[in-house]
Structure formats: C-alpha cells, structure tokens
Design a protein around this motif. Structure first.
Motif, PDB file in Angstrom:
ATOM      1  N   GLY A  16       4.800  27.104 -18.766  1.00  0.00           N
ATOM      2  CA  GLY A  16       5.089  28.511 -19.353  1.00  0.00           C
ATOM      3  C   GLY A  16       6.295  28.478 -20.011  1.00  0.00           C
ATOM      4  O   GLY A  16       6.559  29.334 -20.959  1.00  0.00           O
ATOM      5  N   SER A  17       7.297  27.602 -19.841  1.00  0.00           N
ATOM      6  CA  SER A  17       8.728  27.719 -20.271  1.00  0.00           C
ATOM      7  C   SER A  17       9.472  26.582 -20.021  1.00  0.00           C
ATOM      8  O   SER A  17       9.245  26.330 -18.646  1.00  0.00           O
ATOM      9  CB  SER A  17       9.460  28.932 -20.362  1.00  0.00           C
ATOM     10  N   MET A  18      10.490  26.142 -20.712  1.00  0.00           N
ATOM     11  CA  MET A  18      11.358  25.083 -20.229  1.00  0.00           C
ATOM     12  C   MET A  18      12.258  25.841 -19.005  1.00  0.00           C
ATOM     13  O   MET A  18      12.848  25.170 -18.086  1.00  0.00           O
ATOM     14  CB  MET A  18      12.324  24.695 -21.212  1.00  0.00           C
ATOM     15  N   ASP A  19      12.567  27.307 -19.100  1.00  0.00           N
ATOM     16  CA  ASP A  19      13.070  28.115 -17.999  1.00  0.00           C
ATOM     17  C   ASP A  19      12.687  27.819 -16.626  1.00  0.00           C
ATOM     18  O   ASP A  19      13.425  28.019 -15.820  1.00  0.00           O
ATOM     19  CB  ASP A  19      13.264  29.432 -18.588  1.00  0.00           C
ATOM     20  N   ASN A  20      11.301  27.363 -16.827  1.00  0.00           N
ATOM     21  CA  ASN A  20      10.484  27.420 -15.363  1.00  0.00           C
ATOM     22  C   ASN A  20      10.828  25.991 -14.800  1.00  0.00           C
ATOM     23  O   ASN A  20       9.883  25.568 -13.693  1.00  0.00           O
ATOM     24  CB  ASN A  20       9.225  27.742 -15.485  1.00  0.00           C
ATOM     25  N   VAL A  21      11.242  24.987 -15.567  1.00  0.00           N
ATOM     26  CA  VAL A  21      11.519  23.585 -15.068  1.00  0.00           C
ATOM     27  C   VAL A  21      12.877  23.295 -14.675  1.00  0.00           C
ATOM     28  O   VAL A  21      13.967  23.737 -14.980  1.00  0.00           O
ATOM     29  CB  VAL A  21      11.096  22.528 -16.410  1.00  0.00           C
ATOM     30  N   ASN A  22      12.821  22.861 -13.309  1.00  0.00           N
ATOM     31  CA  ASN A  22      14.002  22.637 -12.466  1.00  0.00           C
ATOM     32  C   ASN A  22      14.005  21.252 -11.973  1.00  0.00           C
ATOM     33  O   ASN A  22      14.990  20.990 -11.195  1.00  0.00           O
ATOM     34  CB  ASN A  22      14.115  23.528 -11.359  1.00  0.00           C
ATOM     35  N   SER A  23      13.182  20.355 -12.303  1.00  0.00           N
ATOM     36  CA  SER A  23      13.183  19.018 -11.810  1.00  0.00           C
ATOM     37  C   SER A  23      12.346  18.142 -12.811  1.00  0.00           C
ATOM     38  O   SER A  23      11.890  18.492 -13.955  1.00  0.00           O
ATOM     39  CB  SER A  23      12.657  18.922 -10.515  1.00  0.00           C
ATOM     40  N   ALA A  24      12.210  16.816 -12.761  1.00  0.00           N
ATOM     41  CA  ALA A  24      11.332  16.159 -13.457  1.00  0.00           C
ATOM     42  C   ALA A  24      10.022  16.648 -13.792  1.00  0.00           C
ATOM     43  O   ALA A  24       9.308  17.175 -12.882  1.00  0.00           O
ATOM     44  CB  ALA A  24      11.157  14.627 -12.680  1.00  0.00           C
ATOM     45  N   TYR A  25       9.560  16.449 -15.116  1.00  0.00           N
ATOM     46  CA  TYR A  25       8.449  17.217 -15.453  1.00  0.00           C
ATOM     47  C   TYR A  25       7.510  16.157 -16.255  1.00  0.00           C
ATOM     48  O   TYR A  25       6.520  16.526 -16.825  1.00  0.00           O
ATOM     49  CB  TYR A  25       8.860  18.508 -16.461  1.00  0.00           C
TER      50      TYR A  25
END
Length: 254
Positions: A245-254
C-alpha cells in the motif's frame, strides 16, 4: 467642352490654320474682283470705243464654273481647318488619357509595393514576438524546475516529486526510515549474503532492490541503472505500494 463651343471666346489658330484662313480670304477677294468685271469686257482693247448712251450691263458670275470652283475650294478649306482643330483636340485628349492611365498604373504599383512591405514587416514582427514568447516561456519553465541537491535529501525529494507525478504513495519519513535501515544511505550498497545473493540476484542500492523487481517496477523517466539513487528509490516505492500500500507501511525487510 471645346474652346469653339464657349460663347464670347476666340480659338487660337496654329500656323497651318492661319495659312488656311489667309488662303480662303485671298480667294474670296479674287472672286469678288472677278465678279466686278463686265462679262463682255475686252481684256486687251486696241482703241477706245465711242461711249454708248446705253447703260453698261454687268452679268452675274455666281453660276459660272470659276465661281463654283472658288466656292468649293472655300468650303473644302473650311472643312479642312475644322478637321485639323478636331484632330488636335483628339490628340490632346489621347495624351491626357495616356498620362492619366500611366499615373494610375504607377500608383497601383506603389500601393502593391507598400502592401508587400507592410506584410513582410508584420511577418517579421510576429516571428520576433513568437521567439520572444518562446524564450520567456523557457525561462519561466527553467525557473520553475526545482534543483535537487546531490545527496540523500535531494534524492528523496526528487523521488517524491516523480512518485506524485505517477500516483505512487509515500512520504519523506517513510522513504528515509527504510533507506537508513536497508543501506545507511549508501547508493552503492550490495547485500552479498542473503537468500537473494545466494540465488544470484543480490539486493542493491539505497532500498536494496533485486534486479528483477527493479525492472518490473521501474518508473518511466528515471534511469535503468539500479544503482541510480532516484531510480532505485522510485522503483522500490512503486513495488512497496503494490505489495503493502505504501513504503510508509514497511518497517522491516520487504
């Protein structure tokens, strides 16, 4: 109206006309003298004849061939004089008409030349105005084009502008946070030990993107070089938007 048709005015005669009138006058005088000579007079009297008590008789010469010839000559010369006057008037009229036509043609040529000059000046002025407007538009466009610093801050800001143009969500904070976790801000960082590296496709760049993912989510207008900071950020943000949904929702390895 010719001069001869104006009451109270006398026409000036040229040399030919004056000679014609003089000839007419001379012949008229000769005819008059001839008419005063008695018809039975002897041109060469040898001796004086005795005076007669009867009155002298003079015959009219009006109907004689000589009188008729004189009259015909007078009429002919009068007609010739009139014809000369008419011919002179016609010649003057033709000269005036020719001069008028020549002046009109010269005026027409001058007007056409002036019209062409005005048209050429208008085209030139329009070209100059168009060039000036183009230059001004280019200057305004250049003035509006943002200048990005060649550092992490500048790369993130340029990527955000490209993302907004393509409808890719993300914020400065979300991008910066993930960049610092993945590469510490090093655009040439390469992960040579994870599973991707073991499979022959190491993670590269600021957001540690593998080559197949970079190619699949590449954003038009950016470089195809996976190590290019802006291209790497926008491709990774495009992938994160599709998966999370957005890079803002990524908090770890993706």
């Amino acid at each position: 109206m010719s001069v001869s048709s104006i009451p109270g005015r006398r026409r000036r005669l040229n040399k030919t006309q004056k000679l014609s009138v003089a000839g007419i006058s001379a012949m008229a005088l000769a005819a008059l003298s001839f008419s005063l000579v008695p018809a039975n007079a002897d041109p060469k009297p040898e001796a004086a004849a005795p005076a007669s008590s009867e009155p002298a008789v003079f015959t009219s010469v009006a109907g004689t061939p000589q009188a008729k010839a004189v009259q015909a000559s007078i009429i002919e010369q009068h007609s010739t004089a009139e014809q000369l006057v008419k011919a002179a008037d016609l010649a003057r009229a033709k000269e005036a008409a020719a001069a008028k036509a020549k002046a009109a043609e010269a005026a027409k040529i001058k007007a056409e030349a002036e019209a062409k000059a005005r048209a050429a000046a208008k085209v030139k002025a329009e070209a100059v105005a168009a060039k000036r407007a183009e230059t001004q538009a280019a200057s305004r466009s250049e003035a509006r084009t943002p200048v990005y610093a060649n550092n992490l801050d500048g790369w993130i800001r340029e990527s955000l502008d490209i993302m907004r143009a393509h409808g890719i969500p993300g914020s400065y904070e979300g991008l910066h946070r993930n960049i610092m976790r993945e590469s510490s801000g090093n655009p040439n960082a390469v992960n040579g030990w994870d599973i991707n590296a073991q499979n022959g496709t190491p993670s590269c760049g600021l957001l540690q993107v593998i080559k197949p993912t970079f190619n699949a989510y590449h954003v038009p207008g950016t470089s195809w070089n996976i190590y290019d900071p802006v291209a790497n950020i926008t491709a990774a943000a495009n992938y994160a938007a599709d998966k999370y949904g957005s890079m803002d929702n990524v908090n770890s390895a993706y």
